[in-house]
Design a protein around this motif. Structure first.
Motif, PDB file in Angstrom:
ATOM      1  N   LEU A 212       0.809  -1.217   0.000  1.00  0.00           N
ATOM      2  CA  LEU A 212       0.000   0.000   0.000  1.00  0.00           C
ATOM      3  C   LEU A 212       0.843   1.268   0.000  1.00  0.00           C
ATOM      4  O   LEU A 212       0.539   2.225  -0.725  1.00  0.00           O
ATOM      5  CB  LEU A 212      -0.967   0.006   1.186  1.00  0.00           C
ATOM      6  CG  LEU A 212      -2.199  -0.884   1.045  1.00  0.00           C
ATOM      7  CD1 LEU A 212      -3.012  -0.847   2.326  1.00  0.00           C
ATOM      8  CD2 LEU A 212      -3.038  -0.453  -0.143  1.00  0.00           C
ATOM      9  N   THR A 213       1.881   1.320   0.797  1.00  0.00           N
ATOM     10  CA  THR A 213       2.716   2.524   0.823  1.00  0.00           C
ATOM     11  C   THR A 213       3.414   2.721  -0.512  1.00  0.00           C
ATOM     12  O   THR A 213       3.411   3.825  -1.081  1.00  0.00           O
ATOM     13  CB  THR A 213       3.750   2.442   1.960  1.00  0.00           C
ATOM     14  OG1 THR A 213       3.056   2.444   3.213  1.00  0.00           O
ATOM     15  CG2 THR A 213       4.700   3.643   1.915  1.00  0.00           C
ATOM     16  N   GLU A 214       4.006   1.675  -1.035  1.00  0.00           N
ATOM     17  CA  GLU A 214       4.702   1.767  -2.322  1.00  0.00           C
ATOM     18  C   GLU A 214       3.723   2.143  -3.437  1.00  0.00           C
ATOM     19  O   GLU A 214       4.021   2.998  -4.277  1.00  0.00           O
ATOM     20  CB  GLU A 214       5.361   0.429  -2.631  1.00  0.00           C
ATOM     21  CG  GLU A 214       6.113   0.392  -3.952  1.00  0.00           C
ATOM     22  CD  GLU A 214       6.698  -0.982  -4.218  1.00  0.00           C
ATOM     23  OE1 GLU A 214       7.821  -1.241  -3.741  1.00  0.00           O
ATOM     24  OE2 GLU A 214       6.033  -1.785  -4.887  1.00  0.00           O
ATOM     25  N   ALA A 215       2.546   1.510  -3.436  1.00  0.00           N
ATOM     26  CA  ALA A 215       1.597   1.690  -4.538  1.00  0.00           C
ATOM     27  C   ALA A 215       0.871   3.020  -4.483  1.00  0.00           C
ATOM     28  O   ALA A 215       0.607   3.629  -5.531  1.00  0.00           O
ATOM     29  CB  ALA A 215       0.581   0.548  -4.534  1.00  0.00           C
ATOM     30  N   LEU A 216       0.536   3.504  -3.294  1.00  0.00           N
ATOM     31  CA  LEU A 216      -0.268   4.723  -3.178  1.00  0.00           C
ATOM     32  C   LEU A 216       0.567   5.942  -2.783  1.00  0.00           C
ATOM     33  O   LEU A 216       0.543   6.967  -3.466  1.00  0.00           O
ATOM     34  CB  LEU A 216      -1.392   4.525  -2.156  1.00  0.00           C
ATOM     35  CG  LEU A 216      -2.414   3.442  -2.486  1.00  0.00           C
ATOM     36  CD1 LEU A 216      -3.503   3.409  -1.419  1.00  0.00           C
ATOM     37  CD2 LEU A 216      -3.035   3.644  -3.864  1.00  0.00           C
TER      38      LEU A 216
END
Length: 225
Positions: free
Chosen positions: A152-156
Motif C-alpha cells: 500500500l505505501t509503495e503503490a499509493l
C-alpha cells in the motif's frame, strides 16, 4: 465514439475507446454508464475492456487543470461512482485490461471481480502523488480492499507504477496473458462465472465488500483532488 456495448449468450461486453488514451472524462462517464444500463438489462455477466494498448490513462488532466471546483468535483465523484457501480454490481464483472491502466483507470480495475491484463510494456497503478493530487476516499478504500497490504505505501504514497506481471502480486490484476489471448481468456472466465451469476453471488460479494462500501459511499459527494 467513447464506449460501446454488445451482448451475446448473456455476456455483455462494454468497450471504452475514445481513439486516444481512454481518459476518464464527463463524456466517457456518460457513455460507459449508458452502456452499463444496457448491459444490466440484457446480460448476466459483464466484461469491461479498453482499446488496444490503453485500458484507461485516468482522469482527463486537462479538464482538471482548467475546470472550476464544481467541475473537478463532478468528474472525480463520477469516477468514484463508476468504480463503485462495478464494485457493487449484481453481475459478475470481468475486466480485460488492454494496456496502460493508470490512476482512475487503475481504480476502475479494482471495481472488477476478476481482472485480466495483457502482457507488454504497460504501466499500471496510481500516480496521484507524482501529479500533486490527494487521493479521494474511493482511491484509498478500494486499494485497501483489493491490494496486498504489504504494497500500500509503495503503490499509493510512493506512486509506483507496475508492469502487468508486477501488478499481479500487488493486487491490481489477478492474472496476465499474452495480448492475443486476452479477450478469449476474458470470455472464458465470463462463461464460467455465468453458471454462478445468481443472487447468492451478489449477496456474498456485498458481504465481503461491506467494510469498503460503508467507508466509500459517504465520501463520494465530497471527493476532491
Amino acid at each position: 465514439m467513447t464506449a460501446t456495448v454488445r451482448t451475446e449468450n448473456d455476456i455483455s461486453v462494454v468497450t471504452m475507446d475514445d481513439g486516444k488514451a481512454n481518459a476518464i472524462s464527463l463524456d466517457m462517464l456518460e457513455a460507459v454508464n449508458a452502456c452499463l444500463d444496457e448491459a444490466e438489462k440484457d446480460g448476466k455477466v459483464l466484461v469491461l475492456t479498453g482499446r488496444e494498448g490503453k485500458f484507461s490513462a485516468g482522469f482527463d488532466l486537462k479538464f482538471l487543470a482548467t475546470s472550476d471546483g464544481d467541475g473537478v468535483r463532478k468528474l472525480v465523484t463520477g469516477g468514484g461512482k463508476l468504480a463503485m457501480r462495478l464494485f457493487t454490481s449484481k453481475m459478475p464483472v470481468v475486466i480485460a485490461s488492454t494496456g496502460h491502466s493508470i490512476a482512475m483507470g487503475a481504480f476502475i480495475l479494482l471495481g472488477g471481480d476478476t481482472r485480466i491484463g495483457t502482457r507488454g510494456p504497460f504501466k499500471i497503478g496510481a500516480n496521484e502523488t507524482v501529479n500533486g493530487m490527494t487521493l479521494p476516499g474511493f482511491g484509498l478504500e478500494l486499494p485497501r480492499a483489493r491490494l496486498n497490504p504489504m504494497y500500500l505505501t509503495e503503490a499509493l504514497v510512493q506512486a509506483r507504477l507496475y508492469s502487468p506481471d508486477e501488478a499481479v502480486p500487488v493486487g491490481w490484476l489477478d492474472k496476465v496473458v499474452e495480448v492475443d489471448a486476452l479477450m478469449d481468456t476474458a470470455m472464458e472466465t465470463a462463461t464460467a462465472l455465468k453458471a454462478i451469476a445468481n443472487g447468492a453471488y451478489y449477496r456474498n460479494k456485498m458481504l465481503v465488500r461491506k467494510p469498503a462500501i460503508d467507508a466509500i459511499m459517504p465520501t463520494l459527494e465530497q471527493s476532491t483532488v
